[in-house]
Scaffold this motif. Structure first.
Motif, PDB file in Angstrom:
ATOM      1  N   TYR A  79      33.145  28.716  41.393  1.00  0.00           N
ATOM      2  CA  TYR A  79      33.992  28.233  40.315  1.00  0.00           C
ATOM      3  C   TYR A  79      34.264  26.742  40.481  1.00  0.00           C
ATOM      4  O   TYR A  79      34.318  26.227  41.595  1.00  0.00           O
ATOM      5  CB  TYR A  79      35.331  28.981  40.299  1.00  0.00           C
ATOM      6  CG  TYR A  79      35.211  30.453  39.998  1.00  0.00           C
ATOM      7  CD1 TYR A  79      34.963  30.901  38.709  1.00  0.00           C
ATOM      8  CD2 TYR A  79      35.350  31.400  41.001  1.00  0.00           C
ATOM      9  CE1 TYR A  79      34.862  32.250  38.424  1.00  0.00           C
ATOM     10  CE2 TYR A  79      35.252  32.755  40.727  1.00  0.00           C
ATOM     11  CZ  TYR A  79      35.005  33.172  39.434  1.00  0.00           C
ATOM     12  OH  TYR A  79      34.904  34.509  39.151  1.00  0.00           O
ATOM     13  N   LYS A 120      49.574  29.758  42.650  1.00  0.00           N
ATOM     14  CA  LYS A 120      49.980  30.611  41.527  1.00  0.00           C
ATOM     15  C   LYS A 120      48.910  30.546  40.441  1.00  0.00           C
ATOM     16  O   LYS A 120      48.058  29.657  40.440  1.00  0.00           O
ATOM     17  CB  LYS A 120      51.325  30.155  40.973  1.00  0.00           C
ATOM     18  CG  LYS A 120      51.372  28.679  40.582  1.00  0.00           C
ATOM     19  CD  LYS A 120      52.800  28.206  40.370  1.00  0.00           C
ATOM     20  CE  LYS A 120      52.842  26.701  40.123  1.00  0.00           C
ATOM     21  NZ  LYS A 120      54.230  26.203  40.038  1.00  0.00           N
ATOM     22  N   TYR A 121      48.971  31.479  39.519  1.00  0.00           N
ATOM     23  CA  TYR A 121      48.068  31.464  38.363  1.00  0.00           C
ATOM     24  C   TYR A 121      48.730  30.633  37.272  1.00  0.00           C
ATOM     25  O   TYR A 121      49.907  30.837  36.949  1.00  0.00           O
ATOM     26  CB  TYR A 121      47.799  32.884  37.869  1.00  0.00           C
ATOM     27  CG  TYR A 121      47.002  33.719  38.843  1.00  0.00           C
ATOM     28  CD1 TYR A 121      45.616  33.761  38.775  1.00  0.00           C
ATOM     29  CD2 TYR A 121      47.654  34.456  39.836  1.00  0.00           C
ATOM     30  CE1 TYR A 121      44.886  34.525  39.671  1.00  0.00           C
ATOM     31  CE2 TYR A 121      46.923  35.222  40.740  1.00  0.00           C
ATOM     32  CZ  TYR A 121      45.545  35.248  40.657  1.00  0.00           C
ATOM     33  OH  TYR A 121      44.819  35.994  41.547  1.00  0.00           O
ATOM     34  N   ASP A 181      43.499  29.464  39.093  1.00  0.00           N
ATOM     35  CA  ASP A 181      44.004  30.469  40.031  1.00  0.00           C
ATOM     36  C   ASP A 181      44.722  29.799  41.211  1.00  0.00           C
ATOM     37  O   ASP A 181      44.786  28.569  41.296  1.00  0.00           O
ATOM     38  CB  ASP A 181      42.884  31.414  40.471  1.00  0.00           C
ATOM     39  CG  ASP A 181      41.863  30.789  41.416  1.00  0.00           C
ATOM     40  OD1 ASP A 181      42.117  29.686  41.940  1.00  0.00           O
ATOM     41  OD2 ASP A 181      40.816  31.417  41.654  1.00  0.00           O
ATOM     42  N   TRP A 233      43.988  29.124  44.116  1.00  0.00           N
ATOM     43  CA  TRP A 233      43.174  28.260  44.963  1.00  0.00           C
ATOM     44  C   TRP A 233      42.730  26.995  44.232  1.00  0.00           C
ATOM     45  O   TRP A 233      41.934  26.233  44.764  1.00  0.00           O
ATOM     46  CB  TRP A 233      41.950  29.034  45.472  1.00  0.00           C
ATOM     47  CG  TRP A 233      42.343  30.289  46.170  1.00  0.00           C
ATOM     48  CD1 TRP A 233      42.214  31.575  45.714  1.00  0.00           C
ATOM     49  CD2 TRP A 233      42.967  30.397  47.451  1.00  0.00           C
ATOM     50  NE1 TRP A 233      42.708  32.461  46.624  1.00  0.00           N
ATOM     51  CE2 TRP A 233      43.183  31.776  47.705  1.00  0.00           C
ATOM     52  CE3 TRP A 233      43.362  29.461  48.413  1.00  0.00           C
ATOM     53  CZ2 TRP A 233      43.776  32.232  48.878  1.00  0.00           C
ATOM     54  CZ3 TRP A 233      43.958  29.932  49.577  1.00  0.00           C
ATOM     55  CH2 TRP A 233      44.153  31.289  49.798  1.00  0.00           C
ATOM     56  N   ARG A 263      39.092  29.508  36.413  1.00  0.00           N
ATOM     57  CA  ARG A 263      38.498  30.829  36.278  1.00  0.00           C
ATOM     58  C   ARG A 263      38.029  31.140  34.858  1.00  0.00           C
ATOM     59  O   ARG A 263      37.195  32.021  34.647  1.00  0.00           O
ATOM     60  CB  ARG A 263      39.512  31.874  36.738  1.00  0.00           C
ATOM     61  CG  ARG A 263      39.887  31.739  38.206  1.00  0.00           C
ATOM     62  CD  ARG A 263      38.759  32.186  39.109  1.00  0.00           C
ATOM     63  NE  ARG A 263      38.551  33.607  38.961  1.00  0.00           N
ATOM     64  CZ  ARG A 263      39.280  34.536  39.595  1.00  0.00           C
ATOM     65  NH1 ARG A 263      40.239  34.162  40.420  1.00  0.00           N
ATOM     66  NH2 ARG A 263      39.034  35.814  39.418  1.00  0.00           N
ATOM     67  N   TYR A 274      44.268  36.114  31.247  1.00  0.00           N
ATOM     68  CA  TYR A 274      45.139  35.799  32.385  1.00  0.00           C
ATOM     69  C   TYR A 274      45.509  37.081  33.134  1.00  0.00           C
ATOM     70  O   TYR A 274      45.399  37.165  34.359  1.00  0.00           O
ATOM     71  CB  TYR A 274      46.372  35.094  31.829  1.00  0.00           C
ATOM     72  CG  TYR A 274      47.457  34.700  32.798  1.00  0.00           C
ATOM     73  CD1 TYR A 274      47.414  33.478  33.469  1.00  0.00           C
ATOM     74  CD2 TYR A 274      48.569  35.514  32.991  1.00  0.00           C
ATOM     75  CE1 TYR A 274      48.448  33.090  34.320  1.00  0.00           C
ATOM     76  CE2 TYR A 274      49.600  35.132  33.842  1.00  0.00           C
ATOM     77  CZ  TYR A 274      49.537  33.926  34.496  1.00  0.00           C
ATOM     78  OH  TYR A 274      50.559  33.537  35.331  1.00  0.00           O
ATOM     79  N   ILE A 276      42.375  38.624  34.931  1.00  0.00           N
ATOM     80  CA  ILE A 276      41.995  37.922  36.160  1.00  0.00           C
ATOM     81  C   ILE A 276      42.923  38.318  37.302  1.00  0.00           C
ATOM     82  O   ILE A 276      42.474  38.619  38.418  1.00  0.00           O
ATOM     83  CB  ILE A 276      42.014  36.395  35.935  1.00  0.00           C
ATOM     84  CG1 ILE A 276      40.854  35.986  35.029  1.00  0.00           C
ATOM     85  CG2 ILE A 276      41.946  35.647  37.270  1.00  0.00           C
ATOM     86  CD1 ILE A 276      40.914  34.553  34.557  1.00  0.00           C
ATOM     87  N   ILE A 277      44.225  38.339  37.033  1.00  0.00           N
ATOM     88  CA  ILE A 277      45.182  38.701  38.071  1.00  0.00           C
ATOM     89  C   ILE A 277      44.971  40.137  38.531  1.00  0.00           C
ATOM     90  O   ILE A 277      44.993  40.438  39.732  1.00  0.00           O
ATOM     91  CB  ILE A 277      46.627  38.498  37.581  1.00  0.00           C
ATOM     92  CG1 ILE A 277      46.911  37.010  37.361  1.00  0.00           C
ATOM     93  CG2 ILE A 277      47.627  39.085  38.573  1.00  0.00           C
ATOM     94  CD1 ILE A 277      48.265  36.716  36.751  1.00  0.00           C
ATOM     95  N   ASP A 317      41.867  40.317  40.707  1.00  0.00           N
ATOM     96  CA  ASP A 317      42.073  39.677  42.006  1.00  0.00           C
ATOM     97  C   ASP A 317      42.934  40.517  42.934  1.00  0.00           C
ATOM     98  O   ASP A 317      42.884  40.350  44.158  1.00  0.00           O
ATOM     99  CB  ASP A 317      42.708  38.295  41.827  1.00  0.00           C
ATOM    100  CG  ASP A 317      41.739  37.273  41.264  1.00  0.00           C
ATOM    101  OD1 ASP A 317      40.558  37.610  41.087  1.00  0.00           O
ATOM    102  OD2 ASP A 317      42.168  36.132  41.007  1.00  0.00           O
TER     103      ASP A 317
END
Length: 325
Positions: free
Chosen positions: A6, A30-31, A115, A117, A121, A140, A143-144, A147
């Motif tokens: 990514y 955090k997202y 994300d 990191w 995403r 959103y 993705i969470i 993960d």
């Protein structure tokens, strides 16, 4: 720097609606949603800001809007329209260009999900405002949720024995070793050592050190000797030889990477370690031998191993191995 498939967010610092610094570091851990809009107080940008504001709690408050407007302009915009998103000023469109949300000096209405990191995403370019915030929220949440599942390669990985003799490309083997080499280690000493055995001559030498129960390994096109030595790692109090722990961690990384790549990577303890050291001139401790190859050669297995190969994965109850106190 994180190595990832990514794209990472650029390292930026901008002023917010109150004139305070807001940097890329504020997005870490955090997202978040970062969206770029052309101009405050215009109909489309107002609708977009209001739509994200309505859903702000669903985004855990982590929505950032960026435009070329001045701090005064975005402050007035936020107050006048009752927006709850964080607004940033990017007057030169520098950050927009770094994200790919500006071209030839013109801002492109765009949205990015970031994300913890700092990886992008999901991205939308040339956004149509109507229904966009809802679409972003759906992605959103997805993705969470993904993960927070157990890594699929960990779920799939098993100590399979039905290894095909088909050759494995050097590039794939190198990638396995690179994955292992990214493991953490005490004081970053990286005490793991690997010998990749591929030639028929050396494979046959290694076969002579195997236990009878590891007959199936003789079909593997690649075997990896994993070893270390006390002096390569940390020697800590209470006999904690961290070279062993660190090398085991590296093997775990290798197994997960192999599963992702569609390979069997089966480590064993059934071999004569002294003979392996003598055959290959190793000083230290031979931790394991790993058979590497593709799955599907189940006919080579005895009755007991066939039943294990095709049976359910067996694990002790979590309560037996873990306490939360």
């Amino acid at each position: 720097m994180i190595e990832s498939r990514y794209r990472l967010i650029p390292q930026f610092t901008l002023k917010d609606e109150d004139g305070n610094d807001f940097s890329w570091k504020n997005l870490l851990g955090k997202y978040s949603v970062v969206y770029f809009y052309p101009k405050a107080n215009t109909p489309g940008c107002t609708m977009e800001g209001l739509d994200f504001t309505k859903l702000i709690d669903e985004f855990n408050g982590n929505v950032v809007g960026i435009s070329p407007d001045s701090c005064n302009a975005i402050s007035s915009f936020k107050s006048k329209k009752g927006l709850k998103v964080k607004l940033l000023s990017d007057p030169e469109k520098t950050v927009a260009e770094q994200f790919g949300a500006a071209k030839d000096g013109k801002l492109i209405r765009s949205t990015f999900i970031v994300d913890p990191w700092g990886r992008i995403r999901k991205e939308w370019l040339k956004v149509s405002v109507n229904g966009h915030a809802e679409e972003v929220l759906e992605e959103y949440r997805k993705i969470i949720q993904e993960d927070n599942e157990i890594n699929d390669s960990i779920l799939l990985r098993r100590a399979l024995r039905g290894v095909r003799p088909d050759p494995v490309d050097d590039e794939k083997i190198e990638k396995l070793i690179r994955a292992a080499h990214l493991a953490p280690s005490c004081m970053n000493k990286q005490p793991w050592r690997f010998i990749v055995v591929k030639s028929q001559e050396n494979l046959e030498k290694l076969h002579t050190a195997l236990s009878e129960g590891n007959y199936w390994m003789k079909h593997a096109p690649v075997m990896i000797i994993v070893y270390t030595d006390d002096e390569l790692g940390c020697q800590l109090s209470d006999r904690r030889n961290y070279s062993l722990f660190d090398t085991g961690t590296a093997v775990g990384f290798l197994l997960t990477q192999a599963t992702q790549m569609g390979l069997i990577a089966h480590p064993v303890a059934g071999y004569d370690p002294i003979k392996v050291k003598e055959l290959f001139g190793i000083n230290g401790i031979v931790i394991t031998l790993i058979a590497v190859g593709y799955w599907g050669n189940i006919d080579i297995l005895n009755e007991k191993h066939t039943a294990v190969e095709l049976g359910d994965r067996m694990r002790k109850p979590i309560e037996e191995v873990c306490k939360i106190i």
